[in-house]
Write a protein that holds these residues in place. Structure first.
Motif, short mmCIF file in Angstrom:
data_model
loop_
_atom_site.label_atom_id
_atom_site.label_comp_id
_atom_site.label_asym_id
_atom_site.label_seq_id
_atom_site.Cartn_x
_atom_site.Cartn_y
_atom_site.Cartn_z
N LEU A 1 0.91 -0.83 -0.34
CA LEU A 1 -0.39 -0.16 0.63
C LEU A 1 0.93 1.57 0.07
O LEU A 1 0.74 2.59 -0.99
CB LEU A 1 -1.11 -0.33 0.89
CG LEU A 1 -2.72 -0.72 1.33
CD1 LEU A 1 -3.28 -0.17 2.73
CD2 LEU A 1 -3.29 -0.03 0.59
N MET A 2 1.97 1.46 1.13
CA MET A 2 2.71 2.33 0.79
C MET A 2 3.78 2.05 -0.13
O MET A 2 3.93 3.48 -0.94
CB MET A 2 4.05 2.06 2.21
CG MET A 2 3.10 2.24 3.90
SD MET A 2 1.52 3.93 3.16
CE MET A 2 2.46 5.21 3.81
N ARG B 1 2.68 2.01 -3.33
CA ARG B 1 1.86 2.34 -4.36
C ARG B 1 1.37 4.19 -4.30
O ARG B 1 0.90 4.41 -5.08
CB ARG B 1 0.01 1.60 -4.30
CG ARG B 1 0.09 0.20 -4.96
CD ARG B 1 -1.15 -0.44 -4.58
NE ARG B 1 -0.97 -0.87 -5.37
CZ ARG B 1 -2.20 -2.16 -5.08
NH1 ARG B 1 -3.74 -1.76 -5.13
NH2 ARG B 1 -2.38 -3.01 -5.63
N THR B 2 1.09 4.86 -2.54
CA THR B 2 1.25 5.83 -2.61
C THR B 2 2.36 6.80 -3.44
O THR B 2 1.80 7.78 -3.88
CB THR B 2 1.56 6.14 -1.40
OG1 THR B 2 2.89 6.03 -0.59
CG2 THR B 2 0.86 5.59 0.39
N SER C 1 4.16 5.14 -6.25
CA SER C 1 4.84 4.39 -7.59
C SER C 1 3.98 5.38 -8.78
O SER C 1 5.49 4.98 -9.88
CB SER C 1 3.38 3.06 -7.86
OG SER C 1 1.91 4.15 -7.89
N THR D 1 -1.62 2.63 -8.26
CA THR D 1 -1.51 3.92 -7.50
C THR D 1 -2.31 3.49 -6.42
O THR D 1 -3.26 2.18 -6.59
CB THR D 1 -1.92 5.09 -8.16
OG1 THR D 1 -3.15 4.86 -8.99
CG2 THR D 1 -1.10 5.55 -9.27
N PHE D 2 -2.09 4.14 -5.29
CA PHE D 2 -2.66 4.20 -4.13
C PHE D 2 -4.89 4.42 -4.78
O PHE D 2 -5.34 3.79 -3.86
CB PHE D 2 -2.63 5.08 -3.10
CG PHE D 2 -2.97 5.35 -1.82
CD1 PHE D 2 -2.67 4.05 -0.99
CD2 PHE D 2 -3.96 6.12 -1.41
CE1 PHE D 2 -3.28 4.01 0.07
CE2 PHE D 2 -4.68 6.23 -0.18
CZ PHE D 2 -4.17 5.13 1.10
N GLN D 3 -4.70 5.26 -5.54
CA GLN D 3 -5.61 5.78 -6.03
C GLN D 3 -6.95 5.14 -6.68
O GLN D 3 -8.03 4.37 -6.56
CB GLN D 3 -6.33 7.08 -6.38
CG GLN D 3 -5.51 8.46 -4.74
CD GLN D 3 -5.98 9.37 -5.77
OE1 GLN D 3 -5.55 9.38 -6.64
NE2 GLN D 3 -6.04 10.26 -4.83
N SER D 4 -5.89 4.46 -7.21
CA SER D 4 -6.25 2.60 -8.20
C SER D 4 -7.65 3.08 -9.36
O SER D 4 -8.30 2.69 -9.60
CB SER D 4 -7.20 1.16 -7.34
OG SER D 4 -7.87 1.48 -6.61
N TYR E 1 0.97 10.15 4.16
CA TYR E 1 0.27 9.11 4.53
C TYR E 1 0.99 8.12 5.54
O TYR E 1 0.20 7.36 5.99
CB TYR E 1 0.40 7.69 3.80
CG TYR E 1 -0.51 8.51 2.31
CD1 TYR E 1 -1.42 7.87 1.88
CD2 TYR E 1 0.41 8.76 1.17
CE1 TYR E 1 -2.39 8.06 0.95
CE2 TYR E 1 0.03 9.49 0.12
CZ TYR E 1 -1.55 8.70 -0.14
OH TYR E 1 -1.58 9.19 -0.97
N ALA F 1 -2.91 -4.65 -2.42
CA ALA F 1 -1.54 -4.33 -2.41
C ALA F 1 -0.72 -5.36 -1.62
O ALA F 1 -0.63 -5.40 -0.70
CB ALA F 1 -0.83 -3.19 -2.27
#
Lengths: 235, 386
Positions: free
Chosen positions: B40-41, B43-44, B46, B189-192, B256, B345
């Protein structure tokens, strides 16, 4: 090495548990000699100090006062590490509840004292097999203790006590969990296999059915040896 | 004697399996939750990873993380280009816009507008089409996951599978026509949201009319120029914030960490795994020792030293620890592998293995210590009373 035929000598041995008002005097000046080639039985009522006495003789419990010599070695002068080594080389134990490790085979249980001394595993197992043969359990080497009867388990325990060729064997109630016939069989094995001119046996027992196997019987009461007598007839 | 120790342990099947399972569960939970947290982190930031060409990101000083876009005036690009040591500087648009799908539904998409002439900042992997196709009229490139999911077309038959968006399909972004010319692969990405690449000028026509539309300025340092020092110089000369890619990732990561519940949620799960593992393994191992106290006493009476007994217990603890650790991380890795095609993730990195290994080691050391203490204090004379 004893030069006077005496395996164990106790002079004025005392031992107390606890302190203050909860202090219990277990041994009150015990004097006793155990000779090589002798089977001595310690008898007496519960709580009289029998188990404490064999514990201090076997160097697994420290006594308070007096002197204990085992094969001319003064226990009080030995460190804990020396006592541990001394037990490994000079003593064998037979317990009331056998204390065989249930997850090890009979041969492995018997080999333990040799493994403790650093003997190679194969050699220790070979020697264990020979001893088990001598106590009539040569066909049980690979089985687990749970598969044996009580009498057979005690014979395994005897084999374990003999495997490192100790010069003193201490037994705590070796027949109390067995029926009369099995008890006699175990004592017969013990006397035949364990007793020799270079070895002494001390057996703590309540079981008057086996008194006839003793060379001498020491009667204890209230932390003292009150009488040492030659073998008496079973009642 | 060590073989005896192992047989004592393994022979008691119930306790042995209980110990291994407890440690497996702890290792699995710690590894799995830590891997999801790391995934997850990652992805923030990426998107920063995917843009490997620029050394420095320039932005409004108030920007706190990659998705916190505070637009600049286009003239800021020229100011950055004027700083000594800048090899090149290009604009980047980044914004969330509404795309109208073929069926009339709307979908929020992450639109990236690349420098029209160089196309710096394009997707790392092109699956279909070419990046240069962005130079054709109304063109966009869509990421494969977005094309197959949120931007997918209606199934041909009711109940069928949606049809992925493909080259030649048309969308509307903010009422403007957008033709798909390529499909790319980007890091999640975090927001997908679906990711759509286009040129900077076209992106500004997609975006609602605003005075400022420049999201970032991407900078390459000249040969021999330290990016860190150059970032500082850009910041001093322009009054903007300039970060190296590493610094910008850290800024995003820290945001985050400080401003979301992610660390505490995953931290609790990891701690729970550790505590449950400690409780189960510690208790079971202690019980195992207690039940074997008679035999430890017997060994002691027969001449086994405390040192040998200590090593026997440590060996037993290490054996179950290694097995539990191996099964736990194996289970976590299998979980990650099975979930690889999903939105989960999951990122299992060597540091997590070290963390899980350290945690399991702590658990077994604790379990062994309480048992060792009991055995060390054991009077061998107890064997005559058992």
């Amino acid at each position: 090495m004893s030069t006077n035929g005496i395996a164990v000598s106790l002079t004025g041995v005392t031992k107390a548990y606890g302190s203050g008002s909860s202090r219990v005097q277990a041994l009150r000046g015990v004097n006793l000699e155990v000779h090589l080639g002798e089977l001595l039985m310690l008898v007496g009522p519960s709580g009289c100090g029998k188990t404490t006495l064999i514990s201090v003789v076997a160097a697994i419990l420290d006594h308070d006062d007096g002197e204990i010599k085992v094969f001319d070695r003064v226990l009080k002068s030995m460190s804990q590490v020396e006592k541990t080594r001394f037990r490994g080389t000079h003593l064998g134990f037979v317990f009331q509840a056998y204390n065989l490790i249930p997850t090890l085979t009979v041969a492995e249980n018997v080999a333990i004292p040799l493994l403790i001394l650093g003997t190679r595993r194969a050699r220790a197992l070979k020697r264990a097999g020979d001893i088990l043969e001598a106590v009539g359990l040569g066909d049980k080497l690979g089985v687990l203790p749970a598969a044996l009867s009580g009498g057979q388990q005690q014979r395994v325990a005897i084999a374990r006590a003999l495997v490192n060729d100790p010069r003193l064997i201490v037994c705590d109630e070796p027949t109390s969990a067995l029926d009369a016939e099995t008890g006699r069989l175990v004592m017969d094995v013990l006397r035949r296999s364990a007793l020799s001119e270079e070895r002494a046996l001390i057996i703590v027992t309540h079981d008057n059915r086996i008194f006839s196997f003793a060379d001498r019987i020491a009667r204890m009461d209230d932390g003292r040896i009150i009488l040492v007598e030659p073998q008496v007839a079973t009642s | 004697m060590y073989r005896i120790a192992l047989k004592m342990l393994v022979g008691d099947r119930g306790k042995y399996l209980g110990l291994v399972m407890g440690l497996t569960f702890a290792a699995l939970l710690i590894t799995q939750q830590s891997s999801i947290f790391t995934g997850l982190m990652t992805r923030t930031y990426s998107f920063i990873n995917d843009l490997s060409q620029p050394d420095i990101w320039v932005m409004d000083p108030k920007v706190q993380f990659i998705d916190d876009v505070k637009p600049l005036q286009d003239t800021q690009l020229l100011r950055v280009r004027g700083v000594t040591g800048v090899e090149w500087a290009v604009p980047l648009y980044k914004g969330l816009l509404k795309a109208r799908l073929e069926d009339g539904n709307f979908q929020i998409v992450n639109v990236l507008g690349l420098d029209d002439s160089t196309l710096v900042g394009g997707p790392p992997v092109m699956l279909r089409g070419k990046l240069a196709d962005l130079r054709t009229q109304d063109s966009i490139i869509v990421n494969d996951v977005g094309a197959a999911t949120r931007l997918a077309k209606k199934p041909a038959q009711p109940g069928g599978r949606p049809i992925p968006l493909d080259v030649g399909d048309v969308l509307e972004i903010n009422d403007r026509r957008a033709v798909v010319v390529g499909i790319c692969r980007v890091s999640r990405t975090f927001q997908s949201q679906p990711v759509i690449y286009t040129t900077y000028n076209r992106a500004t026509t997609f975006a609602p009319r605003e005075r400022k539309l420049l999201s970032f300025v991407l900078v390459k340092a000249a040969d021999g120029v330290d990016p860190g020092k150059l970032a500082q110089r850009i910041s001093d000369n322009t009054g903007l914030a300039a970060y190296t890619a590493r610094q910008f990732k850290d800024l995003t990561f820290d945001f985050y960490m400080k401003n979301t519940g992610i660390p505490i949620n995953f931290g609790i799960a990891v701690m729970l795994g550790f505590l449950i593992g400690t409780a189960i393994a510690g208790q079971t191992f202690y019980n195992f020792t207690l039940e074997n106290l008679r035999y430890f006493g017997t060994l002691k009476a027969m001449g086994t030293t405390n040192g040998v007994l200590l090593r026997m217990i440590v060996l037993q603890a290490l054996l179950v620890g290694i097995q539990g650790f191996g099964l736990g991380i194996g289970g976590a890795a299998l979980f990650g592998y099975l979930m690889r095609g999903t939105q989960l993730a999951f990122r299992l990195v060597p540091e997590i293995l070290l963390l899980a290994g350290g945690a399991i080691l702590l658990i077994v050391v604790f379990s062994a210590l309480i048992s060792i203490r009991k055995v060390m204090k054991l009077e061998p004379a107890i064997v005559f009373k058992m």
